[in-house]
Enzyme design. Sequence first.
Site, PDB file in Angstrom:
ATOM      1  N   LYS A 190     -12.236 -59.585 -91.078  1.00  0.00           N
ATOM      2  CA  LYS A 190     -13.635 -59.604 -91.549  1.00  0.00           C
ATOM      3  C   LYS A 190     -14.435 -58.449 -90.942  1.00  0.00           C
ATOM      4  O   LYS A 190     -15.148 -57.744 -91.643  1.00  0.00           O
ATOM      5  CB  LYS A 190     -14.322 -60.933 -91.172  1.00  0.00           C
ATOM      6  N   ARG A 220     -20.286 -70.839 -90.356  1.00  0.00           N
ATOM      7  CA  ARG A 220     -18.984 -71.379 -89.969  1.00  0.00           C
ATOM      8  C   ARG A 220     -18.938 -72.897 -90.109  1.00  0.00           C
ATOM      9  O   ARG A 220     -17.901 -73.496 -89.842  1.00  0.00           O
ATOM     10  CB  ARG A 220     -18.701 -71.023 -88.516  1.00  0.00           C
ATOM     11  N   ARG A 243      -5.027 -56.869 -80.716  1.00  0.00           N
ATOM     12  CA  ARG A 243      -6.289 -56.224 -81.108  1.00  0.00           C
ATOM     13  C   ARG A 243      -7.032 -55.604 -79.921  1.00  0.00           C
ATOM     14  O   ARG A 243      -7.125 -56.204 -78.864  1.00  0.00           O
ATOM     15  CB  ARG A 243      -7.132 -57.326 -81.747  1.00  0.00           C
ATOM     16  N   ARG A 264     -10.913 -58.577 -76.287  1.00  0.00           N
ATOM     17  CA  ARG A 264     -11.755 -59.765 -76.184  1.00  0.00           C
ATOM     18  C   ARG A 264     -11.112 -60.834 -75.314  1.00  0.00           C
ATOM     19  O   ARG A 264      -9.914 -61.083 -75.412  1.00  0.00           O
ATOM     20  CB  ARG A 264     -12.017 -60.339 -77.582  1.00  0.00           C
ATOM     21  N   ARG A 320      -9.436 -71.643 -81.833  1.00  0.00           N
ATOM     22  CA  ARG A 320     -10.253 -70.985 -82.867  1.00  0.00           C
ATOM     23  C   ARG A 320      -9.724 -71.303 -84.267  1.00  0.00           C
ATOM     24  O   ARG A 320     -10.500 -71.500 -85.204  1.00  0.00           O
ATOM     25  CB  ARG A 320     -10.289 -69.479 -82.625  1.00  0.00           C
TER      26      ARG A 320
HETATM   27  P1  AMP Z   1     -16.019 -64.006 -83.886  1.00  0.00           P
HETATM   28  O1  AMP Z   1     -16.337 -62.694 -83.258  1.00  0.00           O
HETATM   29  O2  AMP Z   1     -16.681 -64.180 -85.226  1.00  0.00           O
HETATM   30  O3  AMP Z   1     -14.545 -64.299 -83.936  1.00  0.00           O
HETATM   31  O4  AMP Z   1     -16.680 -65.139 -82.946  1.00  0.00           O
HETATM   32  C1  AMP Z   1     -16.277 -65.289 -81.600  1.00  0.00           C
HETATM   33  C2  AMP Z   1     -16.726 -66.643 -81.073  1.00  0.00           C
HETATM   34  O5  AMP Z   1     -18.159 -66.729 -81.123  1.00  0.00           O
HETATM   35  C3  AMP Z   1     -16.255 -67.855 -81.859  1.00  0.00           C
HETATM   36  O6  AMP Z   1     -14.951 -68.266 -81.459  1.00  0.00           O
HETATM   37  C4  AMP Z   1     -17.315 -68.889 -81.498  1.00  0.00           C
HETATM   38  O7  AMP Z   1     -17.131 -69.382 -80.183  1.00  0.00           O
HETATM   39  C5  AMP Z   1     -18.577 -68.045 -81.490  1.00  0.00           C
HETATM   40  N1  AMP Z   1     -19.206 -67.952 -82.828  1.00  0.00           N
HETATM   41  C6  AMP Z   1     -19.377 -66.832 -83.587  1.00  0.00           C
HETATM   42  N2  AMP Z   1     -20.019 -67.102 -84.740  1.00  0.00           N
HETATM   43  C7  AMP Z   1     -20.258 -68.429 -84.724  1.00  0.00           C
HETATM   44  C8  AMP Z   1     -20.871 -69.332 -85.646  1.00  0.00           C
HETATM   45  N3  AMP Z   1     -21.356 -68.914 -86.838  1.00  0.00           N
HETATM   46  N4  AMP Z   1     -20.944 -70.645 -85.288  1.00  0.00           N
HETATM   47  C9  AMP Z   1     -20.471 -71.082 -84.110  1.00  0.00           C
HETATM   48  N5  AMP Z   1     -19.859 -70.302 -83.199  1.00  0.00           N
HETATM   49  C10 AMP Z   1     -19.750 -68.989 -83.500  1.00  0.00           C
END
Ligand code: AMP
Length: 215
Positions: free
Chosen positions: A13, A88, A127, A161, A172
């Site tokens: 994404k 989400r 990554r 990360r 996740r």
């Molecule tokens: P991402 O970078 O989108 O993979 O997000 C990393 C982490 O941030 C996720 O595993 C969640 O812990 C938190 N996170 C990001 N976006 C959301 C969201 N829309 N709702 C809840 N937690 C989120």
Amino acid sequence: MNIILLGPPGAGKGTQARRLVEEHGMVQLSTGDMLRAAKTSGTEMGNKVAEVMARGDLVTDDIVIGLISEQLDGEAGQHGLIFDGFPRTLAQADALGKLLDEKGKTLDSVVEMKVDDDALVDRISGRFTCSKCGEVYHDTTKPTAKEGVCDVCGSTEFTRRADDNPDSVRVRLMAYYRSTAPLIGYYHAKGKLVSVDGLGEIDTVAADIKQGLGL
Ligand code: AMP
């Protein structure tokens, strides 16, 4: 045009959002990036979310809805938006619909990026990201042309990360299937869903997305 990129962690994404930003002048709103920034800021909210994120769980709906609402009120709200990693949950999707209505905006399409789980674990484990410009690389599928030097900006600093480890990835993925995957049906029912195969080369996936969006 305002769109959502929907898909499991590691589906690509962020990479595809960056392409749309570069080629179509859209603005990427990544709640993950916003939360990581909050985490390093040492604020109360940052400390609260750090542990949840490291585990791979979702942070509460009110926090991320608040972050998105702030962005829509700011400079980003003047551009075509790519929601990356948001919504989400169904509650977040409902809240986004309301926020967009209030601001006289529409959601044009939701791009579902389909990738199977085995590929996801491989993608996530290899990554790494340029600390300066944010370009995303992968140990085997997209290494830097010159070892240790970012192809885009020449920086030699990279980050991995904290939640890109096997335990967090499993949590996740569970969170994705439990809370986020129902959004596929939600947006399909609204006639907004465009599905693309996220497993191909970055350029192929980008072309499929553009075609799906009519760009
Ligand atoms: P991402 O970078 O989108 O993979 O997000 C990393 C982490 O941030 C996720 O595993 C969640 O812990 C938190 N996170 C990001 N976006 C959301 C969201 N829309 N709702 C809840 N937690 C989120």
